[in-house]
Design a protein around this motif. Sequence first.
Motif: not given
Length: 174
Positions: A123-130, A135-142
Amino acid sequence: MTRPATAMTSRVEAGTDLILERVFRAPRPLVFAAFSTPEQLSQWWGPRGWELPVCTVDFRPGGRWHYCMKCVDETQGEFYGMESWGLGIYQDIEAPARIVYTDYFSDAEGQINAELPPTLSTLTFEEVEGGTKVTNRGSYATAAALQTVMDMGMLHGITQTWDRLAEYLEAQTP
Protein backbone atom coordinates in the motif's frame (compact mmCIF):
# COMPACT_ATOMS: atom_id res chain seq x y z
CA MET A 1 -17.81 19.04 4.33
CA THR A 2 -15.28 17.33 2.12
CA ARG A 3 -15.88 16.25 -1.45
CA PRO A 4 -16.45 12.53 -1.82
CA ALA A 5 -13.60 10.24 -2.77
CA THR A 6 -13.09 9.24 -6.34
CA ALA A 7 -14.10 5.80 -7.59
CA MET A 8 -11.65 2.93 -7.26
CA THR A 9 -9.87 1.77 -10.39
CA SER A 10 -8.39 -1.67 -10.89
CA ARG A 11 -6.11 -3.36 -13.39
CA VAL A 12 -4.09 -6.55 -13.63
CA GLU A 13 -0.38 -6.40 -14.48
CA ALA A 14 1.80 -9.35 -15.52
CA GLY A 15 -1.12 -11.70 -14.86
CA THR A 16 -0.29 -11.89 -11.16
CA ASP A 17 -0.61 -8.36 -9.76
CA LEU A 18 -3.91 -6.64 -9.03
CA ILE A 19 -3.47 -2.86 -8.81
CA LEU A 20 -6.18 -0.88 -7.02
CA GLU A 21 -6.15 2.93 -6.85
CA ARG A 22 -8.40 5.50 -5.30
CA VAL A 23 -8.16 9.11 -4.15
CA PHE A 24 -9.58 9.78 -0.71
CA ARG A 25 -10.47 13.37 0.19
CA ALA A 26 -8.50 13.39 3.44
CA PRO A 27 -4.95 14.25 4.51
CA ARG A 28 -2.33 11.54 4.06
CA PRO A 29 -1.58 11.09 7.81
CA LEU A 30 -5.28 10.49 8.50
CA VAL A 31 -5.65 7.98 5.65
CA PHE A 32 -2.47 6.14 6.70
CA ALA A 33 -3.61 6.05 10.34
CA ALA A 34 -6.92 4.41 9.34
CA PHE A 35 -4.89 1.29 8.46
CA SER A 36 -2.87 1.22 11.69
CA THR A 37 -5.11 0.52 14.70
CA PRO A 38 -7.84 -1.98 15.52
CA GLU A 39 -10.10 0.86 16.67
CA GLN A 40 -9.97 2.45 13.21
CA LEU A 41 -9.91 -0.73 11.08
CA SER A 42 -12.98 -2.01 12.94
CA GLN A 43 -14.92 1.04 11.75
CA TRP A 44 -14.54 0.39 8.02
CA TRP A 45 -12.78 -2.88 7.08
CA GLY A 46 -14.92 -5.33 5.12
CA PRO A 47 -17.81 -5.15 2.68
CA ARG A 48 -21.16 -3.63 3.61
CA GLY A 49 -23.09 -5.77 6.05
CA TRP A 50 -19.92 -7.24 7.56
CA GLU A 51 -18.34 -6.31 10.90
CA LEU A 52 -15.02 -7.04 12.59
CA PRO A 53 -15.87 -8.65 15.94
CA VAL A 54 -12.19 -9.59 16.30
CA CYS A 55 -9.36 -7.26 15.28
CA THR A 56 -5.92 -7.20 16.85
CA VAL A 57 -3.05 -5.19 15.40
CA ASP A 58 0.65 -5.16 16.25
CA PHE A 59 1.58 -2.42 13.79
CA ARG A 60 5.32 -2.88 13.28
CA PRO A 61 7.54 -4.86 10.90
CA GLY A 62 7.16 -8.49 11.98
CA GLY A 63 3.89 -7.66 13.73
CA ARG A 64 0.56 -9.32 13.02
CA TRP A 65 -2.94 -8.16 12.16
CA HIS A 66 -5.48 -10.88 12.97
CA TYR A 67 -9.13 -10.29 12.24
CA CYS A 68 -12.52 -11.87 11.71
CA MET A 69 -15.06 -10.47 9.29
CA LYS A 70 -18.60 -11.60 10.11
CA CYS A 71 -21.70 -11.06 7.96
CA VAL A 72 -24.36 -9.42 10.14
CA ASP A 73 -26.76 -8.47 7.34
CA GLU A 74 -29.69 -10.90 7.13
CA THR A 75 -30.47 -9.71 3.60
CA GLN A 76 -27.21 -11.29 2.40
CA GLY A 77 -28.86 -14.70 2.57
CA GLU A 78 -26.37 -17.56 2.53
CA PHE A 79 -23.59 -15.27 3.81
CA TYR A 80 -25.50 -14.21 6.94
CA GLY A 81 -23.57 -15.39 10.00
CA MET A 82 -20.54 -16.41 7.91
CA GLU A 83 -17.11 -15.67 9.34
CA SER A 84 -13.96 -15.05 7.32
CA TRP A 85 -10.67 -14.95 9.23
CA GLY A 86 -7.53 -13.23 8.02
CA LEU A 87 -3.96 -12.78 9.17
CA GLY A 88 -1.62 -10.06 7.99
CA ILE A 89 2.09 -10.14 8.73
CA TYR A 90 3.79 -6.77 8.31
CA GLN A 91 7.09 -6.67 6.43
CA ASP A 92 7.66 -2.92 6.13
CA ILE A 93 6.03 0.26 7.43
CA GLU A 94 7.12 3.75 6.42
CA ALA A 95 4.67 6.19 8.01
CA PRO A 96 2.81 7.87 6.36
CA ALA A 97 3.92 6.62 2.93
CA ARG A 98 3.88 2.81 2.74
CA ILE A 99 2.71 -0.42 4.34
CA VAL A 100 3.83 -3.84 3.09
CA TYR A 101 2.28 -6.99 4.48
CA THR A 102 1.38 -10.51 3.48
CA ASP A 103 -2.33 -11.20 3.84
CA TYR A 104 -3.34 -14.80 4.51
CA PHE A 105 -6.63 -16.58 5.00
CA SER A 106 -6.51 -18.06 8.50
CA ASP A 107 -8.58 -19.58 11.27
CA ALA A 108 -9.62 -18.17 14.64
CA GLU A 109 -6.29 -19.18 16.18
CA GLY A 110 -4.30 -17.40 13.47
CA GLN A 111 -3.19 -20.57 11.72
CA ILE A 112 -2.64 -19.91 8.01
CA ASN A 113 -4.97 -21.68 5.56
CA ALA A 114 -2.50 -23.10 3.05
CA GLU A 115 -5.32 -24.06 0.66
CA LEU A 116 -6.05 -20.41 -0.21
CA PRO A 117 -3.52 -18.06 -1.81
CA PRO A 118 -1.74 -15.36 0.19
CA THR A 119 -1.44 -11.82 -1.10
CA LEU A 120 1.67 -9.68 -0.82
CA SER A 121 0.05 -6.25 -0.37
CA THR A 122 2.02 -3.08 -0.92
CA LEU A 123 0.00 0.00 0.00
CA THR A 124 1.31 3.44 -0.91
CA PHE A 125 -0.12 6.74 0.24
CA GLU A 126 0.61 9.72 -2.01
CA GLU A 127 -0.41 13.32 -1.42
CA VAL A 128 -2.34 14.64 -4.40
CA GLU A 129 -4.39 17.77 -4.96
CA GLY A 130 -7.47 17.46 -2.80
CA GLY A 131 -6.48 14.36 -0.86
CA THR A 132 -4.51 11.14 -0.73
CA LYS A 133 -4.08 8.60 -3.49
CA VAL A 134 -3.94 5.06 -2.13
CA THR A 135 -2.46 2.40 -4.39
CA ASN A 136 -2.65 -1.25 -3.37
CA ARG A 137 -0.52 -3.69 -5.36
CA GLY A 138 -1.70 -7.19 -4.51
CA SER A 139 0.87 -9.67 -5.78
CA TYR A 140 0.12 -13.38 -6.18
CA ALA A 141 2.45 -16.30 -6.85
CA THR A 142 0.56 -17.29 -10.01
CA ALA A 143 -2.21 -16.06 -12.29
CA ALA A 144 -4.32 -18.98 -11.02
CA ALA A 145 -3.92 -17.73 -7.43
CA LEU A 146 -5.13 -14.28 -8.45
CA GLN A 147 -8.05 -15.85 -10.32
CA THR A 148 -8.99 -17.83 -7.18
CA VAL A 149 -9.51 -14.68 -5.11
CA MET A 150 -11.22 -12.89 -8.01
CA ASP A 151 -13.67 -15.81 -8.27
CA MET A 152 -14.35 -15.43 -4.53
CA GLY A 153 -15.63 -11.89 -5.15
CA MET A 154 -12.61 -10.07 -3.77
CA LEU A 155 -12.89 -7.13 -6.17
CA HIS A 156 -16.52 -6.48 -5.20
CA GLY A 157 -15.62 -6.79 -1.52
CA ILE A 158 -12.67 -4.40 -1.66
CA THR A 159 -14.71 -1.86 -3.61
CA GLN A 160 -17.29 -1.80 -0.80
CA THR A 161 -14.51 -1.78 1.81
CA TRP A 162 -12.90 1.29 0.26
CA ASP A 163 -16.34 2.94 -0.01
CA ARG A 164 -16.66 2.41 3.74
CA LEU A 165 -13.16 3.84 4.25
CA ALA A 166 -14.15 6.96 2.29
CA GLU A 167 -17.22 7.39 4.53
CA TYR A 168 -15.15 6.83 7.67
CA LEU A 169 -12.54 9.38 6.56
CA GLU A 170 -15.19 11.92 5.66
CA ALA A 171 -16.60 11.65 9.18
CA GLN A 172 -13.09 12.15 10.64
CA THR A 173 -12.13 15.15 8.48
CA PRO A 174 -13.00 18.59 9.91
